[in-house]
Scaffold this motif. Structure first.
Motif, PDB file in Angstrom:
ATOM      1  N   LEU A 168      -8.651  14.569  -2.859  1.00  0.00           N
ATOM      2  CA  LEU A 168      -8.301  14.266  -4.236  1.00  0.00           C
ATOM      3  C   LEU A 168      -6.839  14.599  -4.521  1.00  0.00           C
ATOM      4  N   LEU A 169      -6.388  15.770  -4.066  1.00  0.00           N
ATOM      5  CA  LEU A 169      -5.011  16.175  -4.334  1.00  0.00           C
ATOM      6  C   LEU A 169      -4.012  15.283  -3.598  1.00  0.00           C
ATOM      7  N   ALA A 170      -4.389  14.846  -2.401  1.00  0.00           N
ATOM      8  CA  ALA A 170      -3.492  13.956  -1.660  1.00  0.00           C
ATOM      9  C   ALA A 170      -3.351  12.615  -2.364  1.00  0.00           C
ATOM     10  N   LEU A 171      -4.452  12.083  -2.870  1.00  0.00           N
ATOM     11  CA  LEU A 171      -4.407  10.783  -3.532  1.00  0.00           C
ATOM     12  C   LEU A 171      -3.811  10.870  -4.925  1.00  0.00           C
ATOM     13  N   ARG A 172      -4.013  12.014  -5.586  1.00  0.00           N
ATOM     14  CA  ARG A 172      -3.494  12.175  -6.954  1.00  0.00           C
ATOM     15  C   ARG A 172      -2.023  12.582  -6.953  1.00  0.00           C
ATOM     16  N   TYR A 194     -20.797  31.747  -4.033  1.00  0.00           N
ATOM     17  CA  TYR A 194     -20.339  30.503  -3.410  1.00  0.00           C
ATOM     18  C   TYR A 194     -19.543  29.768  -4.498  1.00  0.00           C
ATOM     19  N   ASN A 195     -18.284  30.119  -4.597  1.00  0.00           N
ATOM     20  CA  ASN A 195     -17.476  29.609  -5.699  1.00  0.00           C
ATOM     21  C   ASN A 195     -16.958  28.207  -5.411  1.00  0.00           C
ATOM     22  N   ALA A 196     -17.076  27.330  -6.407  1.00  0.00           N
ATOM     23  CA  ALA A 196     -16.486  26.005  -6.301  1.00  0.00           C
ATOM     24  C   ALA A 196     -14.971  26.122  -6.401  1.00  0.00           C
ATOM     25  N   TYR A 197     -14.275  25.045  -6.069  1.00  0.00           N
ATOM     26  CA  TYR A 197     -12.816  25.045  -6.172  1.00  0.00           C
ATOM     27  C   TYR A 197     -12.412  24.762  -7.613  1.00  0.00           C
ATOM     28  N   ASN A 198     -11.373  25.420  -8.037  1.00  0.00           N
ATOM     29  CA  ASN A 198     -10.892  25.313  -9.409  1.00  0.00           C
ATOM     30  C   ASN A 198      -9.914  24.146  -9.509  1.00  0.00           C
ATOM     31  N   LEU A 199     -10.447  22.936  -9.452  1.00  0.00           N
ATOM     32  CA  LEU A 199      -9.613  21.734  -9.471  1.00  0.00           C
ATOM     33  C   LEU A 199      -9.417  21.260 -10.901  1.00  0.00           C
ATOM     34  N   PRO A 200      -8.174  20.996 -11.309  1.00  0.00           N
ATOM     35  CA  PRO A 200      -7.946  20.491 -12.666  1.00  0.00           C
ATOM     36  C   PRO A 200      -8.322  19.024 -12.772  1.00  0.00           C
ATOM     37  N   LEU A 201      -8.688  18.604 -13.963  1.00  0.00           N
ATOM     38  CA  LEU A 201      -8.877  17.187 -14.216  1.00  0.00           C
ATOM     39  C   LEU A 201      -7.518  16.495 -14.236  1.00  0.00           C
ATOM     40  N   LYS A 202      -7.550  15.187 -14.136  1.00  0.00           N
ATOM     41  CA  LYS A 202      -6.315  14.413 -14.177  1.00  0.00           C
ATOM     42  C   LYS A 202      -5.549  14.719 -15.452  1.00  0.00           C
ATOM     43  N   GLY A 203      -4.288  15.096 -15.316  1.00  0.00           N
ATOM     44  CA  GLY A 203      -3.462  15.400 -16.469  1.00  0.00           C
ATOM     45  C   GLY A 203      -3.401  16.868 -16.816  1.00  0.00           C
ATOM     46  N   GLU A 204      -4.322  17.691 -16.259  1.00  0.00           N
ATOM     47  CA  GLU A 204      -4.302  19.118 -16.540  1.00  0.00           C
ATOM     48  C   GLU A 204      -3.320  19.825 -15.601  1.00  0.00           C
ATOM     49  N   ALA A 205      -2.845  20.999 -16.029  1.00  0.00           N
ATOM     50  CA  ALA A 205      -1.893  21.758 -15.224  1.00  0.00           C
ATOM     51  C   ALA A 205      -2.565  22.348 -13.998  1.00  0.00           C
ATOM     52  N   LYS A 206      -1.776  22.514 -12.927  1.00  0.00           N
ATOM     53  CA  LYS A 206      -2.302  23.119 -11.699  1.00  0.00           C
ATOM     54  C   LYS A 206      -2.569  24.605 -11.913  1.00  0.00           C
ATOM     55  N   LEU A 208     -14.411  14.376 -11.690  1.00  0.00           N
ATOM     56  CA  LEU A 208     -13.556  14.522 -10.512  1.00  0.00           C
ATOM     57  C   LEU A 208     -14.005  13.573  -9.402  1.00  0.00           C
ATOM     58  N   SER A 209     -15.319  13.452  -9.213  1.00  0.00           N
ATOM     59  CA  SER A 209     -15.832  12.553  -8.179  1.00  0.00           C
ATOM     60  C   SER A 209     -15.495  11.111  -8.508  1.00  0.00           C
ATOM     61  N   GLN A 210     -15.653  10.728  -9.758  1.00  0.00           N
ATOM     62  CA  GLN A 210     -15.341   9.355 -10.154  1.00  0.00           C
ATOM     63  C   GLN A 210     -13.856   9.062  -9.971  1.00  0.00           C
ATOM     64  N   GLU A 211     -13.010  10.052 -10.243  1.00  0.00           N
ATOM     65  CA  GLU A 211     -11.576   9.855 -10.008  1.00  0.00           C
ATOM     66  C   GLU A 211     -11.312   9.646  -8.521  1.00  0.00           C
ATOM     67  N   LEU A 212     -11.963  10.448  -7.677  1.00  0.00           N
ATOM     68  CA  LEU A 212     -11.764  10.292  -6.236  1.00  0.00           C
ATOM     69  C   LEU A 212     -12.226   8.912  -5.783  1.00  0.00           C
ATOM     70  N   TRP A 213     -13.389   8.454  -6.267  1.00  0.00           N
ATOM     71  CA  TRP A 213     -13.878   7.130  -5.867  1.00  0.00           C
ATOM     72  C   TRP A 213     -12.894   6.029  -6.264  1.00  0.00           C
ATOM     73  N   ASP A 214     -12.349   6.140  -7.462  1.00  0.00           N
ATOM     74  CA  ASP A 214     -11.378   5.133  -7.895  1.00  0.00           C
ATOM     75  C   ASP A 214     -10.147   5.144  -7.003  1.00  0.00           C
ATOM     76  N   ARG A 215      -9.682   6.345  -6.665  1.00  0.00           N
ATOM     77  CA  ARG A 215      -8.462   6.444  -5.857  1.00  0.00           C
ATOM     78  C   ARG A 215      -8.717   6.008  -4.419  1.00  0.00           C
ATOM     79  N   VAL A 216      -9.881   6.340  -3.874  1.00  0.00           N
ATOM     80  CA  VAL A 216     -10.207   5.919  -2.511  1.00  0.00           C
ATOM     81  C   VAL A 216     -10.265   4.399  -2.431  1.00  0.00           C
ATOM     82  N   GLN A 217     -10.805   3.763  -3.463  1.00  0.00           N
ATOM     83  CA  GLN A 217     -10.917   2.298  -3.453  1.00  0.00           C
ATOM     84  C   GLN A 217      -9.558   1.620  -3.584  1.00  0.00           C
TER      85      GLN A 217
END
Length: 887
Positions: free
Chosen positions: A465-469, A534-546, A630-639
């Motif tokens: 996601l970070l590579a594509l975004r 088992y902590n998930a990754y703290n990934l920001p949504l599109k447009g949010e600060a890192k 986040l998953s939907q954003e990744l799918w859009d970017r992968v496509q």
């Protein structure tokens, strides 16, 4: 060799005949010896052990706890007379393995409190029964009579007693070349083939001894005579393939490291566990006091840690906890592994210990193995299908003192943590989109740790996601820094296990959504209040600060758990001080929930929505919605990603597989809200408040709405036909896979929701939750009928609107009917489904039957939709008729 009764009986007969022959021989040879008696006497003489010196002539001694003698391929263990019937720790590790199906190198297999016993000329290695004990001397004999020990291995003595040392020899091959770890059963479970140890081609390959330990490594060959021919007809249950990682599937070697370790002469002080914190324990039943209703005793598993200067506020320990870093750890990750180990010193400094935990690097040219039971270690191993880390330990059963720990880190935490995004080929050539769910055995739940595997998959998702975004480069400094942070995070987690800490799956909910977005806060305090979650990754949504992506430091809970287990307290003050420490459990930052709270299967399905794997923040439902975005954003970017020369053909498949894997865990977490119960660890007479409380009605209904509009909607999983048509296969692989099927992946994800919401456990909780509420609060509570109606209405919404039913929705509706059939099957579910649940399921099934009949009569539907509706109608009619049969 373990003697059979027949062998033992034959030996006894020989000795008896020899004694009879001696008694019947006249003095001075006055009469000739009968031929049969003479033969028996000769046999007895031949069977007598040879003199000690004759056996070890030309052999080299390795002095130690039990001296080891070696001559060519022959190896003997020397057992002093005073060592018989004296307990020691016997442990088994596997140093070399086959690299697949759970059989991996560098793993701890278990330990036992054991002792040597001699029965005539037979030496037995006995596992003592420590499950039942007594403080009363008068009842100890009764316990010995009631509860049997177990035989680990046995073999005849190999020598007569040494005239001076008063010791005997045993043949190590006869003792240690069998199947002590029970691998024949494990191999049969994995492959459904009868593998067995082949003694003729097994041998003792390495030995080491000192005053505290004697270690022997057995190279054991396992084989099966033949691989059965495949069945001519498809099997009703899939049959596992034979071994794939060995050159010949009929043959494999394992190296088992057997350690005989002396127990501490002075047992460590016992510290009793408190259920409000999560520590591994050594537990037993104390049957010496019949006045106690519950005889169970739970001792905290912990290292012996004592200050050199008890009066100092900060003191070095008498003996630090030392972790040897395996020389196989790649040099580029050693600094991060060391940092993960030594991060725990922060917690020990809080309770007065300086440099309590130390990391030492095994030299690259070292000729010694840290697999024995006196070197705690972090070991690196590889495998064809491996992706996990594990942090087991060996304990003194008398006290719970941790004596050894070997953290196993698969290469997935280095190379593997980036391979999903960096296009390495996965085993088998193609990942299955439906492979995100891993079943965990109930009785091993607390011992299993898939944190590294989950971190690797989450890392693949994050990097993609970070590579594509943001254009993050896989071999650039930012990706490298994140990889190193992942390594440190996993090492902190696994070291925590070897310090005695269980998982804490509730700690991630103690950090607010606002704090997660504050980089200054997360850099200082981490993204969770425990590295044991088992902590998930703290990934920001599109447009949010890192912000900080993963955990980089210990949390408040970790400091608290270490304090309870390791704080040095005078004996007379210990009970009061520990009670004071444990009483802090009501502090919000110290929330705790273990594996069973999170869910391990069966009746323990995890009903508290705050105890989850891979959620983040104080609102798990909000995080579930964020994960879908986040998953939907990744799918859009992968496509939209353009193929380049040199791309792996499976690149996009892996990206999608990772996203669906994450969504699978999210689906399980959000489904917990429906019929969920908040669980608190109440100690009678100590803590107040309810132990169980139903989840708020508004939260349950919000979860139902998200499930209906998000997880069960085809609109949530949109993929362009042009994209799907271009996803090729890896034609270099035999198992090259099939065209990419999004509906199959969606069906697996949605099936997880259905399994949860239509389960007997959820039905029972929905029916009973009113009993946990005051009368005034029962009105308006979420009912079983409401849940079944909402679920059925969402799944079959097209029947009301007259819309076409697409491929994904048809699959979802079939899966719903399949589970409904199980609910209506009295013969299989009569003992597990409440009568109220059965009647409610039947009620809604009849309503669905009416809707299907009405929909089938509507004009204008496509032939696919009409055929599907008629099929559903016929299936449901048959199910309702069958369910009328009364048992």
């Amino acid at each position: 060799m373990i003697p059979t009764p027949r062998t033992a009986l034959a030996t006894a007969i020989l000795f008896a005949l020899a004694a009879v022959a001696q008694a019947q021989t006249p003095p001075n040879g006055a009469a000739s010896v009968p031929p049969a008696a003479a033969a028996a006497a000769a046999a007895a003489a031949a069977a007598a052990p040879k003199p000690f010196a004759d056996v070890i002539k030309g052999a080299k001694e390795q002095p130690g706890l039990f001296p080891i003698w070696r001559k060519d391929e022959k190896v003997w263990i020397e057992i002093p007379k005073e060592a018989f019937n004296k307990p020691f720790l016997f442990s088994v590790n596997v140093a070399n393995s086959i690299g697949e199906r759970g059989f991996y190198a560098s793993q701890m297999l278990g330990d036992e409190l054991a002792e040597w016993r001699r029965i005539g000329n037979q030496v037995q290695l006995i596992a003592l029964n420590t499950k039942f004990r007594s403080d009363s001397a008068s009842s100890k004999q009764a316990l010995e009579q009631a509860f049997s020990p177990s035989l680990i291995a046995g073999t005849p003595v190999a020598s007569a007693e040494h005239p001076d040392r008063k010791s005997v020899l045993v043949d190590a091959s006869g003792l240690l070349l069998g199947d002590i770890p029970g691998y024949s059963t494990r191999l049969e479970m994995a492959y459904r083939l009868p593998f067995a140890p082949d003694r003729a081609n097994s041998y003792i390959e390495a030995t080491r001894a000192d005053a505290q330990i004697s270690t022997l490594t057995s190279r054991v060959h396992f084989a099966t005579p033949r691989i059965p021919a495949p069945s001519l007809v498809p099997a009703p249950v899939p049959v596992p393939t034979p071994p794939q990682a060995t050159p010949d599937p009929r043959s494999m070697f394992f190296s088992f490291v057997y350690s005989f370790r002396a127990l501490p002469e002075k047992p460590a002080a016992v510290r009793h566990a408190d259920p409000r914190l999560g520590h591994f324990m050594e537990s037993y039943s104390n049957l010496g006091d019949d006045l106690k209703a519950n005889p169970r005793v739970h001792m905290v598993a912990r290292w012996r840690l004592e200050k050199k200067d008890p009066s100092a506020a900060l003191s070095e320990p008498v003996q630090p906890i030392v972790y040897w870093m395996d020389k196989n750890i790649p040099a580029k990750y050693r600094a991060s592994v060391k940092a993960g180990i030594e991060e725990w010193n922060k917690a020990f400094e809080k309770i007065g210990f300086k440099d309590a935990v130390q990391a030492r690097q095994q030299p690259d040219d070292a000729d010694w193995d840290n697999m024995d039971s006196t070197h705690a270690s972090v070991r690196w191993f590889t495998g064809a299908d491996v992706g996990f880390a594990i942090g087991p330990s060996n304990k003194d059963p008398r006290t719970g003192e941790i004596l050894d720990a070997d953290i196993g880190m698969s290469d997935v935490f280095g190379r593997g943590s980036r391979r999903l995004a960096a296009d390495d080929v996965l085993p088998g050539g193609q990942p299955a989109l439906t492979s995100w769910m891993g079943e965990r055995s109930l009785h091993l739940a607390e011992q299993q740790c898939s944190y590294m595997a989950d971190q690797a998959h989450e890392f693949g998702f994050a990097l993609d996601l970070l590579a594509l975004r943001d254009g993050l480069e896989m071999d650039g400094p930012e990706a490298e820094a994140l990889a190193q942070a992942v390594v440190k995070d996993v090492v902190m987690h696994e070291v925590g296990h070897t310090l005695g800490l269980k998982h804490n799956f509730k700690s991630s909910t103690t950090v607010t959504q606002a704090q997660l977005k504050d980089k200054a806060f997360t850099d200082a305090h981490g993204i969770s209040n425990s590295v044991m979650d088992y902590n998930a990754y703290n990934l920001p949504l599109k447009g949010e600060a890192k912000t900080t992506v993963t955990n980089t430091t210990l949390g408040a809970y970790d400091y608290w758990a270490i304090e309870y287990a390791y704080k040095q307290i005078p004996a007379e003050q210990e009970a009061a001080e520990l009670a004071k420490i444990a009483a802090r459990s009501t502090e919000p930052l110290l929330a705790y929930g273990d594996d069973f709270d999170q869910g391990v299967g069966g009746p323990y399905d995890g009903f508290d929505p705050r105890s989850n794997q891979r959620d983040l923040g104080d609102d798990p439902l909000a995080y579930a919605k964020k994960r879908l975005k986040l998953s939907q954003e990744l799918w859009d970017r992968v496509q939209s990603r353009q193929a380049t020369v040199g791309d792996d053909p499976l690149r996009n498949r892996r990206s999608i597989a990772e996203s669906f894997r994450q969504m699978g865990m999210t689906a399980n977490n959000v489904s917990k809200y429906v019929g969920g119960m908040y669980a608190e660890r109440v100690v009678p007479g100590v803590t107040s408040g309810p132990a169980f409380k139903p989840v708020e009605n508004a939260q349950q209904r919000e979860a139902l709405r998200f499930i209906a509009s998000g997880l069960l909607s085809s609109d949530s999983f949109k993929f362009k036909p042009e994209f799907l048509a271009t996803q090729t296969l890896d034609y270099n692989e035999w198992d090259r896979g099939l065209p990419l099927s999004i509906p199959d992946a969606v069906a697996a994800l949605q099936g997880r929701v259905l399994d949860r919401l239509m389960s007997p456990n959820t039905a029972r909780r929905l029916i009973e939750q009113g009993a946990y509420l005051p009368e005034a609060q029962r009105k308006g509570a979420v009912s079983l009928s409401e849940v079944y109606g909402a679920l059925q209405g969402a799944i079959f919404s097209e029947l009301k609107t007259g819309a076409e039913i697409d491929r994904m929705r048809r699959s979802l509706q079939r899966e719903y009917l399949r589970r409904l059939q199980a609910q209506l099957n009295r013969s299989t579910n009569g003992a597990t489904v409440y009568a109220d649940a059965f009647s409610m399921a039947r009620w809604h099934a009849n309503l669905l039957a009416n809707d299907l009949r009405a929909a089938a009569a509507k004009p204008g539907l496509s032939v696919e939709t009409r055929a599907h509706v008629v099929e559903m109608q016929d299936m449901l009619s048959s199910m309702l008729k069958a369910s009328l049969t009364r048992s």
